[in-house]
Design a protein around this motif. Structure first.
Motif, PDB file in Angstrom:
ATOM      1  N   LEU A  93      -0.071 -10.007 -14.388  1.00  0.00           N
ATOM      2  CA  LEU A  93      -0.310  -9.592 -13.010  1.00  0.00           C
ATOM      3  C   LEU A  93      -1.159  -8.320 -12.919  1.00  0.00           C
ATOM      4  N   ALA A  94      -1.831  -7.961 -14.017  1.00  0.00           N
ATOM      5  CA  ALA A  94      -2.530  -6.679 -14.052  1.00  0.00           C
ATOM      6  C   ALA A  94      -3.595  -6.557 -12.965  1.00  0.00           C
ATOM      7  N   GLU A  95      -4.355  -7.622 -12.733  1.00  0.00           N
ATOM      8  CA  GLU A  95      -5.414  -7.542 -11.723  1.00  0.00           C
ATOM      9  C   GLU A  95      -4.842  -7.228 -10.347  1.00  0.00           C
ATOM     10  N   LEU A  96      -3.669  -7.792 -10.057  1.00  0.00           N
ATOM     11  CA  LEU A  96      -3.022  -7.522  -8.773  1.00  0.00           C
ATOM     12  C   LEU A  96      -2.417  -6.123  -8.744  1.00  0.00           C
ATOM     13  N   LEU A  97      -1.685  -5.761  -9.799  1.00  0.00           N
ATOM     14  CA  LEU A  97      -0.932  -4.506  -9.794  1.00  0.00           C
ATOM     15  C   LEU A  97      -1.820  -3.275  -9.813  1.00  0.00           C
ATOM     16  N   TYR A  98      -3.031  -3.401 -10.366  1.00  0.00           N
ATOM     17  CA  TYR A  98      -3.916  -2.237 -10.465  1.00  0.00           C
ATOM     18  C   TYR A  98      -5.143  -2.358  -9.568  1.00  0.00           C
ATOM     19  N   ALA A  99      -5.071  -3.248  -8.579  1.00  0.00           N
ATOM     20  CA  ALA A  99      -6.161  -3.379  -7.610  1.00  0.00           C
ATOM     21  C   ALA A  99      -6.098  -2.241  -6.594  1.00  0.00           C
ATOM     22  N   ARG A 100      -7.179  -2.037  -5.886  1.00  0.00           N
ATOM     23  CA  ARG A 100      -7.200  -1.060  -4.800  1.00  0.00           C
ATOM     24  C   ARG A 100      -6.617  -1.688  -3.543  1.00  0.00           C
ATOM     25  N   GLY A 101      -6.241  -0.852  -2.599  1.00  0.00           N
ATOM     26  CA  GLY A 101      -5.771  -1.362  -1.324  1.00  0.00           C
ATOM     27  C   GLY A 101      -4.275  -1.589  -1.292  1.00  0.00           C
ATOM     28  N   TRP A 102      -3.852  -2.362  -0.269  1.00  0.00           N
ATOM     29  CA  TRP A 102      -2.436  -2.585  -0.037  1.00  0.00           C
ATOM     30  C   TRP A 102      -1.933  -3.782  -0.826  1.00  0.00           C
ATOM     31  N   GLY A 103      -0.610  -3.915  -0.853  1.00  0.00           N
ATOM     32  CA  GLY A 103       0.011  -5.036  -1.549  1.00  0.00           C
ATOM     33  C   GLY A 103       0.904  -4.541  -2.676  1.00  0.00           C
ATOM     34  N   LEU A 104       1.331  -5.444  -3.531  1.00  0.00           N
ATOM     35  CA  LEU A 104       2.175  -5.077  -4.669  1.00  0.00           C
ATOM     36  C   LEU A 104       1.339  -4.316  -5.681  1.00  0.00           C
TER      37      LEU A 104
END
Length: 238
Positions: free
Chosen positions: A203-214
């Motif tokens: 899930l690295a792309e999601l967890l270290y993305a910019r902006g809101w969310g998980l």
């Protein structure tokens, strides 16, 4: 990611901020997968030694949750699935225990524990419960988990699409690990922590993305740790 050769390992922090957490050297979690031939006795020992060379505290954490369920989902009879799970977990526990005994028998800086030992910790409970809510309410998180399960299981099933049961078990297996990807400092009571594995976190792309969310906490980092010779061979081929 910038790669640095540290002894026998190539180390690639996932983002520049992960590099800062690496350089702080406060704490590292080194994930050890059960039943994975990558984690030989010698490799677990060397990973633990690398951790102690670069961090004040190190936790070797092996996956022991939903292992038998995964074997059942992949088609093994229940008795055989339980037997395989017990064998795999006995093996990985022995490797971790041996590394701790060899490098830090007093357990002052190096600890080995199964994932299930975290279940009693309040911060882990809170984060894990929140993931169930996200599965229901956050389409982005649910889609990433679905894609991850489909990719993992399709490979295991020889290209066949997974069943709903297989997908559900795989997602439970993944979600058991996700709290350590999100906020190890809160769970284990450390200032900052680098989660280390030989592949990028699912899930690295999601967890270290910019902006809101998980997103991973500010004090949480991730790094890919691989044998240096493998990285050098990849660079030669590039």
């Amino acid at each position: 990611m910038t790669t640095a050769i540290q002894g026998i390992f190539a180390v690639r922090p996932y983002t520049p901020h992960c590099q800062v957490i690496h350089d702080e050297g406060d704490h590292a979690v080194i994930g050890i997968s059960s039943g994975n031939s990558y984690f030989t006795h010698d490799r677990v020992l060397e990973l633990a030694r690398w951790g102690l060379d670069h961090f004040r505290q190190v936790d070797l954490i092996w996956t022991d949750m939903h292992v038998a369920e995964m074997f059942v989902a992949l088609g093994y009879p229940e008795v055989e699935a339980q037997r395989k799970a017990v064998k795999n977990l006995r093996g990985v526990r022995a490797k971790v225990t041996s590394a701790v005994a060899a490098l830090d028998p007093e357990g002052e800086r190096l600890r080995g524990r199964p994932m299930s030992a975290l279940l009693e910790l309040p911060a882990y409970q809170r984060i894990r419960s929140g993931l169930d809510v996200l599965m229901a309410d956050d389409p982005e998180f649910r889609e990433v988990c679905d894609q991850l399960a489909a990719r993992f299981l399709t490979d295991k099933l020889g290209g066949q699409p997974p069943t709903e049961l297989q997908r559900e078990v795989c997602i439970k297996y993944v979600c058991a690990e996700v709290p350590l990807f999100l906020d190890t400092p809160a769970i284990l009571g450390v200032s900052s922590s680098l989660n280390c594995y030989h592949q990028a976190l699912p899930l690295a792309e999601l967890l270290y993305a910019r902006g809101w969310g998980l997103r991973a906490s500010r004090n949480q980092g991730h790094a890919v740790i691989t044998p240096a010779e493998e990285r050098e061979e990849q660079d030669r081929r590039a």
